[in-house]
Design an enzyme around this catalytic site. Structure first.
Site, short mmCIF file in Angstrom:
data_model
loop_
_atom_site.label_atom_id
_atom_site.label_comp_id
_atom_site.label_asym_id
_atom_site.label_seq_id
_atom_site.Cartn_x
_atom_site.Cartn_y
_atom_site.Cartn_z
CE LYS A 173 -3.94 -2.16 0.59
NZ LYS A 173 -5.18 -2.13 -0.68
CG ASP A 209 -4.06 -0.76 -3.93
OD1 ASP A 209 -4.58 0.22 -4.56
OD2 ASP A 209 -4.68 -1.54 -3.36
CD GLU A 235 -4.98 -2.81 -6.57
OE1 GLU A 235 -4.37 -3.57 -6.98
OE2 GLU A 235 -5.93 -2.91 -5.72
CD GLU A 261 -9.70 -1.64 -4.54
OE1 GLU A 261 -8.95 -2.16 -4.92
OE2 GLU A 261 -10.07 -1.30 -3.17
CG ASP A 284 -14.62 -7.59 -4.53
OD1 ASP A 284 -15.52 -8.29 -4.11
OD2 ASP A 284 -13.92 -6.98 -3.49
CG HIS A 311 -10.46 -5.79 -4.88
ND1 HIS A 311 -11.49 -5.98 -3.82
CD2 HIS A 311 -9.35 -5.15 -4.26
CE1 HIS A 311 -11.05 -5.13 -2.89
NE2 HIS A 311 -10.09 -4.86 -2.90
CD GLU A 336 -6.48 -8.03 -3.63
OE1 GLU A 336 -7.26 -7.97 -4.35
OE2 GLU A 336 -5.57 -7.12 -2.87
MG LIG Z 1 -6.81 -2.04 -4.18
#
Ligand SMILES: [Mg+2]
Length: 383
Positions: A173, A209, A235, A261, A284, A311, A336
């Site tokens: 992240k 991401d 991402e 997502e 997702d 996702h 994922e």
């Molecule tokens: Mg993400």
């Protein structure tokens, strides 16, 4: 003619506080909560689904709106029920369609239909292309730390742990600048990715991401540096509605953009794909419109020569449903695999889904292949 009438549909809210809160660019996450959907047929079949997001909203729409409409319908008409529900909700809410509600209902119907035939949902979605799928470790969330060096060291150690556990693909992240409790910026974002790369080596597939933290200029600045670090995808660099930003960044950067997502239904993905705005689509199952829409998005993505990599960040239901559609996706998708501590994901299924090296076997038991432990379910149930 054989029918499979829906006798009841129920929204089941689950919640569990986390031992340690975790953060992404948008927020702290201090609990995990899910609105599960339980469908029962007149014939005694039970199907499970899951809605994305807070329980609030999902539960009320199911109870007050979906229940009286869906009872008595034939489970086998899943795509018609899906499309009619999208139409009805759009007509009622005008400015948005509660896609998470459609998703939870859709997954539960597929699960029930698969169980009624004794077949895994993947067979009903057009057939399995694989029995195992490569998994990437998602995690590397931010936690309370005195300074950047402390947090970076902790995240690098976590990355090495995933590699030791057999993963050869990781995602972390970034996007510190958007979070008020992390007083750092894009340079630290890049430094964090560089530290992970140096720790795990060049053979590990590394994704990053930003959870739509950046403006377009900062996204470009970061993206240029991610190229040098061999990042596999970048991402959600910018807000999901900024398709024009995605389009320009995706064409300017060597690193492909990934997103999806926050997008729902095939019509939104069609717009993104037509603009060549991403190199990877990430619907997702719990928010894009269920297994029906995720399969449609995967098919559409393939038509545009874009890889679909769903996702996944949910309970055991979301994980099981995602694996079923992953069995069917053309190309070379990955699972994922959320590695953050989460008792609801880990304990809810009688047989938890785990990785075996860098891959995960796809269940071939009926429905989505997840058997719920009723005692565990009750222990997480919100009152
Ligand atoms: Mg993400």
């Amino acid at each position: 003619m054989r029918v499979m009438r829906i006798e009841s549909i129920e929204a089941i809210p689950l919640r569990r506080e986390l031992d340690e809160r975790i953060a992404i660019a948008q927020k702290w996450i201090s609990s995990r909560q899910y609105c599960l959907i339980k469908v029962e047929t007149v014939e005694g079949i039970t199907g499970w689904g899951e809605c994305w997001g807070p329980v609030a909203g999902n539960r009320e729409i199911i109870e007050e709106y979906v229940t009286p409409w869906i009872e008595g319908k034939d489970v086998r008409n899943i795509e018609q029920i899906h499309d009619d529900l999208v139409f009805k909700l759009t007509g009622s809410y005008h400015s948005y369609t509660p896609a998470s509600v459609v998703s939870g209902v859709d997954i539960a119907l597929w699960d029930a239909y698969g169980k009624s035939l004794g077949a895994p949902v993947s067979e009903l979605l057009g057939g399995r292309r694989r029995d195992r799928v490569r998994a990437y470790a998602t995690g590397h969330f931010w936690t309370d730390a005195d300074d950047f060096e402390m947090l970076k060291g902790r995240i690098v150690d976590e990355a090495k742990g995933h590699v030791d556990a057999g993963f050869d693909a990781l995602k972390n992240k970034i996007g510190f600048q958007r979070h008020p409790d992390f007083p750092w910026g894009w340079k630290e974002d890049v430094e964090l990715v560089r530290a992970i790369r140096e720790a795990v080596g060049d053979d590990i597939r590394l994704m990053t991401d930003a959870n739509h933290a950046y403006d377009s200029a900062t996204a470009r600045r970061v993206g240029k540096r991610l190229e040098d670090l061999g990042v596999y995808w970048f991402e959600e660099p910018v807000r999901p509605h900024a398709i024009d930003n995605y389009e320009s960044l995706n064409s300017e950067l060597d690193t492909p953009l990934a997103g999806g997502e926050c997008w729902a239904f095939e019509h939104e993905f069609a717009r993104v794909l037509d603009a060549a705005a991403v190199g990877i689509t990430q619907p997702d199952v719990t928010s894009a419109g269920g297994l029906t829409s995720t399969r449609r998005v995967a098919t559409l993505s393939d038509a545009y020569n874009v890889q679909c990599v769903p996702h996944v960040f949910g309970s055991a239901i979301a994980l099981g449903a995602s694996l079923q559609v992953l069995a069917t996706i053309p190309g070379d998708p990955m699972l994922e695999f959320d590695r953050t501590p989460n008792p609801i994901r880990e304990d809810l299924a009688v047989d938890p889904i785990t990785n075996d090296g860098n891959s995960v076997p796809i269940p071939d038991s009926p429905g989505i292949g997840v058997e719920i432990d009723p005692d565990v379910l009750d222990s997480f149930r919100m009152t």
